[in-house]
Design a protein around this motif. Structure first.
Motif, mmCIF file in Angstrom:
data_model
loop_
_atom_site.group_PDB
_atom_site.id
_atom_site.type_symbol
_atom_site.label_atom_id
_atom_site.label_comp_id
_atom_site.label_asym_id
_atom_site.label_seq_id
_atom_site.Cartn_x
_atom_site.Cartn_y
_atom_site.Cartn_z
ATOM 1 N N ALA A 212 0.837 -1.191 0.000
ATOM 2 C CA ALA A 212 0.000 0.000 0.000
ATOM 3 C C ALA A 212 0.873 1.242 0.000
ATOM 4 O O ALA A 212 1.955 1.253 0.606
ATOM 5 N N THR A 213 0.420 2.289 -0.681
ATOM 6 C CA THR A 213 1.106 3.575 -0.674
ATOM 7 C C THR A 213 0.326 4.538 0.216
ATOM 8 O O THR A 213 -0.889 4.666 0.071
ATOM 9 N N THR A 214 1.014 5.215 1.120
ATOM 10 C CA THR A 214 0.362 6.198 1.985
ATOM 11 C C THR A 214 1.032 7.553 1.817
ATOM 12 O O THR A 214 2.247 7.637 1.664
ATOM 13 N N GLY A 215 0.232 8.625 1.839
ATOM 14 C CA GLY A 215 0.770 9.967 1.745
ATOM 15 C C GLY A 215 1.048 10.565 3.107
ATOM 16 O O GLY A 215 0.702 9.985 4.151
ATOM 17 N N ASP A 216 1.659 11.747 3.097
ATOM 18 C CA ASP A 216 1.987 12.378 4.386
ATOM 19 C C ASP A 216 0.789 13.089 5.007
ATOM 20 O O ASP A 216 0.892 13.642 6.108
ATOM 21 N N ALA A 217 -0.356 13.116 4.295
ATOM 22 C CA ALA A 217 -1.608 13.691 4.803
ATOM 23 C C ALA A 217 -1.444 15.154 5.214
ATOM 24 O O ALA A 217 -2.126 15.635 6.120
ATOM 25 N N ASP A 225 9.060 9.922 9.952
ATOM 26 C CA ASP A 225 8.873 9.376 11.296
ATOM 27 C C ASP A 225 8.621 7.875 11.204
ATOM 28 O O ASP A 225 7.593 7.442 10.676
ATOM 29 N N PRO A 226 9.525 7.044 11.720
ATOM 30 C CA PRO A 226 9.342 5.585 11.603
ATOM 31 C C PRO A 226 8.146 5.075 12.378
ATOM 32 O O PRO A 226 7.672 3.959 12.111
ATOM 33 N N SER A 251 6.689 -4.393 12.052
ATOM 34 C CA SER A 251 6.241 -3.124 11.482
ATOM 35 C C SER A 251 5.742 -3.338 10.058
ATOM 36 O O SER A 251 6.311 -4.124 9.293
ATOM 37 N N LEU A 252 4.694 -2.613 9.678
ATOM 38 C CA LEU A 252 4.188 -2.644 8.308
ATOM 39 C C LEU A 252 5.072 -1.867 7.342
ATOM 40 O O LEU A 252 4.983 -2.048 6.124
ATOM 41 N N VAL A 253 5.936 -1.001 7.870
ATOM 42 C CA VAL A 253 6.675 -0.068 7.022
ATOM 43 C C VAL A 253 7.752 -0.795 6.218
ATOM 44 O O VAL A 253 8.609 -1.491 6.779
ATOM 45 N N TYR A 254 7.709 -0.577 4.910
ATOM 46 C CA TYR A 254 8.678 -1.189 3.993
ATOM 47 C C TYR A 254 9.671 -0.153 3.475
ATOM 48 O O TYR A 254 10.844 -0.450 3.263
ATOM 49 N N ALA A 255 9.212 1.086 3.254
ATOM 50 C CA ALA A 255 10.068 2.192 2.823
ATOM 51 C C ALA A 255 9.393 3.492 3.253
ATOM 52 O O ALA A 255 8.183 3.532 3.491
ATOM 53 N N SER A 256 10.180 4.572 3.342
ATOM 54 C CA SER A 256 9.668 5.821 3.904
ATOM 55 C C SER A 256 10.157 7.017 3.085
ATOM 56 O O SER A 256 10.839 6.876 2.076
ATOM 57 N N GLY A 257 9.780 8.219 3.559
ATOM 58 C CA GLY A 257 10.248 9.448 2.931
ATOM 59 C C GLY A 257 9.543 9.777 1.630
ATOM 60 O O GLY A 257 10.153 10.331 0.710
ATOM 61 N N LEU A 258 8.236 9.513 1.553
ATOM 62 C CA LEU A 258 7.444 9.779 0.355
ATOM 63 C C LEU A 258 6.360 10.806 0.679
ATOM 64 O O LEU A 258 5.821 10.833 1.788
ATOM 65 N N ARG A 259 6.032 11.633 -0.299
ATOM 66 C CA ARG A 259 5.057 12.699 -0.056
ATOM 67 C C ARG A 259 3.628 12.255 -0.354
ATOM 68 O O ARG A 259 2.754 12.309 0.488
ATOM 69 N N ASP A 260 3.378 11.840 -1.590
ATOM 70 C CA ASP A 260 2.037 11.411 -1.983
ATOM 71 C C ASP A 260 2.129 10.343 -3.071
ATOM 72 O O ASP A 260 1.783 10.584 -4.225
ATOM 73 N N PRO A 261 2.605 9.165 -2.724
ATOM 74 C CA PRO A 261 2.717 8.090 -3.716
ATOM 75 C C PRO A 261 1.333 7.547 -4.066
ATOM 76 O O PRO A 261 0.559 7.191 -3.185
ATOM 77 N N GLU A 262 1.044 7.473 -5.368
ATOM 78 C CA GLU A 262 -0.307 7.071 -5.786
ATOM 79 C C GLU A 262 -0.306 5.959 -6.827
ATOM 80 O O GLU A 262 -1.367 5.571 -7.314
ATOM 81 N N GLY A 263 0.844 5.450 -7.204
ATOM 82 C CA GLY A 263 0.873 4.359 -8.165
ATOM 83 C C GLY A 263 1.996 3.410 -7.829
ATOM 84 O O GLY A 263 3.049 3.827 -7.312
ATOM 85 N N LEU A 264 1.798 2.118 -8.100
ATOM 86 C CA LEU A 264 2.869 1.147 -7.867
ATOM 87 C C LEU A 264 2.766 0.038 -8.901
ATOM 88 O O LEU A 264 1.686 -0.302 -9.380
ATOM 89 N N ALA A 265 3.945 -0.499 -9.282
ATOM 90 C CA ALA A 265 4.011 -1.544 -10.309
ATOM 91 C C ALA A 265 5.311 -2.311 -10.148
ATOM 92 O O ALA A 265 6.304 -1.786 -9.633
ATOM 93 N N ASP A 293 14.982 5.327 2.599
ATOM 94 C CA ASP A 293 14.308 6.615 2.809
ATOM 95 C C ASP A 293 14.438 7.411 1.514
ATOM 96 O O ASP A 293 15.557 7.629 1.028
ATOM 97 N N TYR A 294 13.300 7.854 0.977
ATOM 98 C CA TYR A 294 13.314 8.534 -0.319
ATOM 99 C C TYR A 294 13.330 10.052 -0.205
ATOM 100 O O TYR A 294 13.122 10.745 -1.193
ATOM 101 N N GLY A 295 13.614 10.555 0.989
ATOM 102 C CA GLY A 295 14.058 11.923 1.129
ATOM 103 C C GLY A 295 13.065 12.972 1.555
ATOM 104 O O GLY A 295 13.464 14.020 2.066
ATOM 105 N N TRP A 296 11.767 12.756 1.323
ATOM 106 C CA TRP A 296 10.805 13.793 1.695
ATOM 107 C C TRP A 296 10.663 13.844 3.225
ATOM 108 O O TRP A 296 10.622 12.819 3.866
ATOM 109 N N PRO A 297 10.671 15.059 3.821
ATOM 110 C CA PRO A 297 10.597 16.380 3.174
ATOM 111 C C PRO A 297 11.939 17.074 2.954
ATOM 112 O O PRO A 297 11.967 18.226 2.523
ATOM 113 N N THR A 298 13.050 16.394 3.206
ATOM 114 C CA THR A 298 14.352 17.046 3.080
ATOM 115 C C THR A 298 14.740 17.257 1.629
ATOM 116 O O THR A 298 15.307 18.292 1.263
ATOM 117 N N VAL A 299 14.433 16.277 0.787
ATOM 118 C CA VAL A 299 14.886 16.296 -0.607
ATOM 119 C C VAL A 299 13.717 15.987 -1.531
ATOM 120 O O VAL A 299 12.915 15.093 -1.248
#
Length: 412
Positions: A212-217, A225-226, A251-265, A293-299
């Motif tokens: 699942a992809t979740t946004g930072d809301a 935040d882990p 933990s459910l968390v697989y990767a972090s640092g994303l703003r609004d991921p809406e597609g996966l393949a 960590d994919y950098g958001w919100p730092t990068v």
């Protein structure tokens, strides 16, 4: 039946879309049955030959129109499409006109017969309401981008008859299992929800786990935040428990640092990719690796900090806003909202990219959101012109079906 639109594309694009078709012969038609089931008999576009040897043609048919912000798109084993409408909270089936009406059709949406207005099927397809789900909000009021979002079909659907949905309530975003026509069974709750950046895609990976992809809301700090489920890629078992082998046990968390991921393949090499809508600098297509960590919100975009994983593609938000993503064998197909186009991204065997993304259908149908590969190898795309940010036509929102002609491949 509506007319088929043919769009000339470059030879590079032709090669990429040929991968979309995944057809072994030089005529369009369903491949042999596999573990996903027999694809339906779908209408085949027709065309005249072209004298330009450097051009190819993309055939685009409208298979449904008059929808209300179609968001999630997945296919049952028989090839029938399931579609969620973000704002109406309806779940729809789209299939050939010869199909009988769904026994689970929503009585409040009509008689259970294929709908004709406002949700219309074209080119031999019909749209059948399954049910309208309750207890769903759009997050932050009526103008929020939450609602009834992603949908995934169980890999064991033929035996468990289960689909999975991602949706917004007045308290949170949730992931639930669902028997069509029944009541959702929440599996994961407490995913932060807001007026924007709710993420929302679901998909089963090659490992049989649900992602699942979740946004930072709207709270950028939550992405880093882990302890928060916001701004993450989640990986779970089909019953919603943390999947074995996740970076942090339990933990459910697989990767972090994303703003609004809406597609996966996933590509044939089992590499996972997501689209992530940026803020002002860059939109991204990321290859997701566990624990990164994919950098958001730092990068946003490519940075020079080894702590953060760089995207495989970065795009200007004004030309992208890419939400949907589908695998097409040797390339990815991204559906873009702000950019009002598809991008075709050629991949290497190692999961990298070759060349710049190639635009397709630029401004032809307005805002393009979800992209999915159908069992017959065609690409289905949803428009999102009724989401409050587009300019809808009388036919919007629509679902498109796309195949390519190149020396006869993809068309009869």
């Amino acid at each position: 039946m509506t007319a088929t639109l043919f769009v000339r594309v470059s030879r590079l694009t032709a090669g990429l879309v040929l991968a979309v078709s995944t057809l072994a012969a030089c005529s369009f038609g369903p491949p042999p049955p596999d573990q996903a089931g027999q694809p339906p008999r779908l209408p085949t576009p027709s065309t005249s030959s072209s004298s330009d040897q450097d051009d190819s043609q993309v055939a685009v048919d409208v298979v449904a129109k008059g929808l209300a912000v179609p968001w999630g798109l997945a296919f049952l084993p028989d090839g029938t499409a399931l579609v969620t409408e973000r704002d109406s909270h309806r779940l729809l089936k789209i299939g050939p006109a010869t199909d009988s009406a769904s026994p689970d059709a929503d009585p409040s949406a009509g008689t259970g017969q294929p709908s004709a207005d406002p949700s219309q099927g074209t080119d031999g397809m019909v749209v059948t309401p399954v049910q309208t789900l309750t207890g769903i909000t759009n997050g932050g009021g009526d103008g929020g981008d939450g609602g009834l979002l992603g949908i995934a079909v169980s890999p064991k659907y033929q035996t468990d008859q289960t689909v999975y949905i991602y949706y917004t309530t007045d308290k949170d975003n949730r992931i639930a299992s669902l028997k069509l026509g029944g009541t959702p069974k929440p599996l994961v709750t407490g995913i932060p929800a807001g007026a924007s950046d709710n993420g929302g895609s679901l998909g089963f990976g090659p490992d049989g786990m649900l992602y699942a992809t979740t946004g930072d809301a709207g709270n950028p700090a939550a992405a880093a935040d882990p302890k928060s489920l916001a701004g993450k890629i989640l990986r779970m078992t089909p019953d919603g428990k943390p999947a074995p082998g996740n970076p942090t046990s339990g933990s459910l968390v697989y990767a972090s640092g994303l703003r609004d991921p809406e597609g996966l393949a996933w590509d044939p090499g089992k590499h996972l990719y997501v689209t992530d809508l940026g803020n002002t600098s860059w939109d991204e297509v990321d290859q997701i690796q566990p624990g990164k960590d994919y950098g958001w919100p730092t990068v946003e975009g490519t940075g020079d900090n080894p702590k953060y994983a760089d995207p495989v593609v970065q795009l200007k938000p004004s030309e992208a806003g890419c939400a949907g993503l589908a695998d097409s064998g040797n390339s990815l197909v991204a559906g873009c909202l702000t950019g009002t186009r598809l991008y075709l991204i050629q991949l290497t065997d190692a999961g990298g990219t070759l060349g710049a993304p190639d635009p397709l259908l630029d401004k032809a149908y307005g805002r393009l959101r979800t992209v999915a590969t159908a069992p017959d190898g065609s690409i289905w795309v949803t428009t999102s012109n009724k989401d409050g940010q587009g300019t809808p036509t009388t036919d919007d929102d629509r679902i498109l079906r796309m195949v390519l002609s190149d020396s006869g491949v993809g068309l009869s």
